[in-house]
Motif scaffolding. Sequence first.
Motif, PDB file in Angstrom:
ATOM      1  N   GLY A 109       6.830  -8.856   4.980  1.00  0.00           N
ATOM      2  CA  GLY A 109       7.310  -7.500   4.719  1.00  0.00           C
ATOM      3  C   GLY A 109       8.109  -7.433   3.451  1.00  0.00           C
ATOM      4  O   GLY A 109       8.065  -6.461   2.725  1.00  0.00           O
ATOM      5  N   ALA A 110       8.918  -8.432   3.158  1.00  0.00           N
ATOM      6  CA  ALA A 110       9.708  -8.443   1.931  1.00  0.00           C
ATOM      7  C   ALA A 110       9.030  -9.380   0.957  1.00  0.00           C
ATOM      8  O   ALA A 110       9.019 -10.592   1.123  1.00  0.00           O
ATOM      9  CB  ALA A 110      11.129  -8.915   2.226  1.00  0.00           C
ATOM     10  N   ALA A 111       8.457  -8.811  -0.066  1.00  0.00           N
ATOM     11  CA  ALA A 111       7.664  -9.613  -0.990  1.00  0.00           C
ATOM     12  C   ALA A 111       8.545 -10.488  -1.855  1.00  0.00           C
ATOM     13  O   ALA A 111       9.690 -10.174  -2.144  1.00  0.00           O
ATOM     14  CB  ALA A 111       6.834  -8.695  -1.880  1.00  0.00           C
ATOM     15  N   ALA A 112       7.992 -11.609  -2.283  1.00  0.00           N
ATOM     16  CA  ALA A 112       8.678 -12.456  -3.235  1.00  0.00           C
ATOM     17  C   ALA A 112       8.604 -11.794  -4.596  1.00  0.00           C
ATOM     18  O   ALA A 112       8.003 -10.740  -4.761  1.00  0.00           O
ATOM     19  CB  ALA A 112       8.000 -13.830  -3.260  1.00  0.00           C
ATOM     20  N   ASP A 113       9.248 -12.404  -5.586  1.00  0.00           N
ATOM     21  CA  ASP A 113       9.198 -11.836  -6.932  1.00  0.00           C
ATOM     22  C   ASP A 113       7.748 -11.655  -7.357  1.00  0.00           C
ATOM     23  O   ASP A 113       6.930 -12.559  -7.237  1.00  0.00           O
ATOM     24  CB  ASP A 113       9.912 -12.755  -7.925  1.00  0.00           C
ATOM     25  N   THR A 114       7.447 -10.456  -7.841  1.00  0.00           N
ATOM     26  CA  THR A 114       6.079 -10.149  -8.219  1.00  0.00           C
ATOM     27  C   THR A 114       5.688 -10.911  -9.479  1.00  0.00           C
ATOM     28  O   THR A 114       6.354 -10.809 -10.505  1.00  0.00           O
ATOM     29  CB  THR A 114       5.925  -8.642  -8.473  1.00  0.00           C
ATOM     30  N   THR A 115       4.630 -11.693  -9.387  1.00  0.00           N
ATOM     31  CA  THR A 115       4.140 -12.436 -10.549  1.00  0.00           C
ATOM     32  C   THR A 115       2.688 -12.068 -10.832  1.00  0.00           C
ATOM     33  O   THR A 115       1.970 -12.838 -11.473  1.00  0.00           O
ATOM     34  CB  THR A 115       4.255 -13.952 -10.313  1.00  0.00           C
ATOM     35  N   ALA A 116       2.271 -10.926 -10.323  1.00  0.00           N
ATOM     36  CA  ALA A 116       0.896 -10.483 -10.556  1.00  0.00           C
ATOM     37  C   ALA A 116       0.687 -10.212 -12.038  1.00  0.00           C
ATOM     38  O   ALA A 116       1.596  -9.790 -12.753  1.00  0.00           O
ATOM     39  CB  ALA A 116       0.608  -9.233  -9.741  1.00  0.00           C
ATOM     40  N   ASN A 117      -0.518 -10.444 -12.472  1.00  0.00           N
ATOM     41  CA  ASN A 117      -0.859 -10.281 -13.882  1.00  0.00           C
ATOM     42  C   ASN A 117      -1.873  -9.169 -14.078  1.00  0.00           C
ATOM     43  O   ASN A 117      -2.512  -8.711 -13.129  1.00  0.00           O
ATOM     44  CB  ASN A 117      -1.435 -11.600 -14.443  1.00  0.00           C
ATOM     45  N   LYS A 118      -2.004  -8.748 -15.313  1.00  0.00           N
ATOM     46  CA  LYS A 118      -2.987  -7.736 -15.684  1.00  0.00           C
ATOM     47  C   LYS A 118      -4.368  -8.158 -15.172  1.00  0.00           C
ATOM     48  O   LYS A 118      -4.779  -9.300 -15.321  1.00  0.00           O
ATOM     49  CB  LYS A 118      -3.018  -7.593 -17.205  1.00  0.00           C
ATOM     50  N   GLY A 119      -5.069  -7.211 -14.541  1.00  0.00           N
ATOM     51  CA  GLY A 119      -6.410  -7.489 -14.028  1.00  0.00           C
ATOM     52  C   GLY A 119      -6.437  -7.981 -12.601  1.00  0.00           C
ATOM     53  O   GLY A 119      -7.515  -8.094 -12.008  1.00  0.00           O
ATOM     54  N   ASP A 120      -5.260  -8.272 -12.003  1.00  0.00           N
ATOM     55  CA  ASP A 120      -5.215  -8.736 -10.620  1.00  0.00           C
ATOM     56  C   ASP A 120      -5.455  -7.575  -9.648  1.00  0.00           C
ATOM     57  O   ASP A 120      -5.223  -6.411  -9.977  1.00  0.00           O
ATOM     58  CB  ASP A 120      -3.846  -9.348 -10.296  1.00  0.00           C
ATOM     59  N   ILE A 121      -5.893  -7.923  -8.457  1.00  0.00           N
ATOM     60  CA  ILE A 121      -5.948  -6.959  -7.356  1.00  0.00           C
ATOM     61  C   ILE A 121      -4.676  -7.141  -6.538  1.00  0.00           C
ATOM     62  O   ILE A 121      -4.441  -8.209  -5.980  1.00  0.00           O
ATOM     63  CB  ILE A 121      -7.189  -7.174  -6.473  1.00  0.00           C
ATOM     64  N   VAL A 122      -3.853  -6.124  -6.505  1.00  0.00           N
ATOM     65  CA  VAL A 122      -2.554  -6.208  -5.839  1.00  0.00           C
ATOM     66  C   VAL A 122      -2.514  -5.225  -4.669  1.00  0.00           C
ATOM     67  O   VAL A 122      -3.449  -4.460  -4.457  1.00  0.00           O
ATOM     68  CB  VAL A 122      -1.413  -5.907  -6.831  1.00  0.00           C
ATOM     69  N   TYR A 123      -1.413  -5.235  -3.930  1.00  0.00           N
ATOM     70  CA  TYR A 123      -1.321  -4.330  -2.785  1.00  0.00           C
ATOM     71  C   TYR A 123       0.125  -3.921  -2.537  1.00  0.00           C
ATOM     72  O   TYR A 123       1.066  -4.587  -2.969  1.00  0.00           O
ATOM     73  CB  TYR A 123      -1.900  -4.986  -1.523  1.00  0.00           C
ATOM     74  N   ILE A 124       0.267  -2.786  -1.838  1.00  0.00           N
ATOM     75  CA  ILE A 124       1.580  -2.328  -1.391  1.00  0.00           C
ATOM     76  C   ILE A 124       1.552  -2.187   0.129  1.00  0.00           C
ATOM     77  O   ILE A 124       0.505  -1.912   0.713  1.00  0.00           O
ATOM     78  CB  ILE A 124       1.973  -0.974  -2.022  1.00  0.00           C
ATOM     79  N   GLN A 125       2.699  -2.395   0.761  1.00  0.00           N
ATOM     80  CA  GLN A 125       2.833  -2.202   2.198  1.00  0.00           C
ATOM     81  C   GLN A 125       3.198  -0.733   2.435  1.00  0.00           C
ATOM     82  O   GLN A 125       4.321  -0.316   2.204  1.00  0.00           O
ATOM     83  CB  GLN A 125       3.923  -3.122   2.763  1.00  0.00           C
ATOM     84  N   LEU A 126       2.243   0.047   2.905  1.00  0.00           N
ATOM     85  CA  LEU A 126       2.449   1.482   3.027  1.00  0.00           C
ATOM     86  C   LEU A 126       3.518   1.834   4.061  1.00  0.00           C
ATOM     87  O   LEU A 126       4.271   2.797   3.887  1.00  0.00           O
ATOM     88  CB  LEU A 126       1.128   2.175   3.395  1.00  0.00           C
ATOM     89  N   ASP A 127       3.607   1.048   5.134  1.00  0.00           N
ATOM     90  CA  ASP A 127       4.647   1.302   6.135  1.00  0.00           C
ATOM     91  C   ASP A 127       6.039   1.223   5.502  1.00  0.00           C
ATOM     92  O   ASP A 127       6.904   2.051   5.782  1.00  0.00           O
ATOM     93  CB  ASP A 127       4.544   0.300   7.284  1.00  0.00           C
ATOM     94  N   ARG A 128       6.239   0.230   4.678  1.00  0.00           N
ATOM     95  CA  ARG A 128       7.540   0.069   4.013  1.00  0.00           C
ATOM     96  C   ARG A 128       7.798   1.200   3.034  1.00  0.00           C
ATOM     97  O   ARG A 128       8.926   1.701   2.924  1.00  0.00           O
ATOM     98  CB  ARG A 128       7.611  -1.269   3.276  1.00  0.00           C
ATOM     99  N   ILE A 129       6.758   1.612   2.330  1.00  0.00           N
ATOM    100  CA  ILE A 129       6.916   2.715   1.375  1.00  0.00           C
ATOM    101  C   ILE A 129       7.391   3.959   2.110  1.00  0.00           C
ATOM    102  O   ILE A 129       8.353   4.626   1.701  1.00  0.00           O
ATOM    103  CB  ILE A 129       5.590   3.012   0.645  1.00  0.00           C
ATOM    104  N   LEU A 130       6.737   4.284   3.218  1.00  0.00           N
ATOM    105  CA  LEU A 130       7.074   5.490   3.957  1.00  0.00           C
ATOM    106  C   LEU A 130       8.425   5.389   4.660  1.00  0.00           C
ATOM    107  O   LEU A 130       9.066   6.399   4.925  1.00  0.00           O
ATOM    108  CB  LEU A 130       5.980   5.803   4.976  1.00  0.00           C
ATOM    109  N   GLN A 131       8.857   4.188   4.946  1.00  0.00           N
ATOM    110  CA  GLN A 131      10.138   4.005   5.606  1.00  0.00           C
ATOM    111  C   GLN A 131      11.293   3.992   4.602  1.00  0.00           C
ATOM    112  O   GLN A 131      12.374   4.523   4.885  1.00  0.00           O
ATOM    113  CB  GLN A 131      10.149   2.698   6.400  1.00  0.00           C
TER     114      GLN A 131
END
Length: 213
Positions: free
Chosen positions: A46-68
């Motif tokens: 639920g609590a993501a680590a430091d984001t190290t995603a790079n350009k061109g990656d497929i990433v995601y968000i936790q929608l439950d957390r966003i809405l909460q």
Amino acid sequence: MKNVNTISIVSLIVGGLSLCLAVFATVKYIGFTHGSESAQVSGVSGAAADTTANKGDIVYIQLDRILQEYDMANDLRSVVETKVQNIQAEVDRRGRKLEGEIRSFQEKVSKGLITRSSAEVQGQELQKQEAEFNNYAAQKQNEINEEQVVMMNQLADAIKTFLDKYNEEKQYAMILTNQGGSPVITGDEALDITDDVLAGLNEEYVKNKNKKD
């Protein structure tokens, strides 16, 4: 420039229309459940680590957390809750009044305190009042549903608008919205950009809110 894939945002948010009080628990409600619980089911923290995603990656968000944790979602929820409570209170008041009148009528009939002709007239009038009350209650339920639809559409639009702008800089290949293990059953925590998106959403919301004030 890569476009954000927001089909799941719209379908998940608009698909979870009901909230507030009794209506909060209907039709795969997507909002305001504890994010970490959904994350544990999905196998994603639920609590993501430091984001190290790079350009061109497929990433995601936790929608439950966003809405909460999204301030706009919490503010809108409070507004809708108040409206629902007020509507429900008035429906309950009218329902109790009608119930009392029916009970009083039945008592008079059982004790023989009114004539048969009077009982027929009063009975018909009570049936009319009951039908009017049922129509009123149905109308108010429609108003509640409409309030919920508008709220969810506002959230969907705000998130979609932010992610479009957000991805102009990040240039991810795709941003998925994950909820309860769908579509992301498991994934690299470094690709979970929920914290970054939440921070940006709340910062933008506070900024716009202060402008209005």
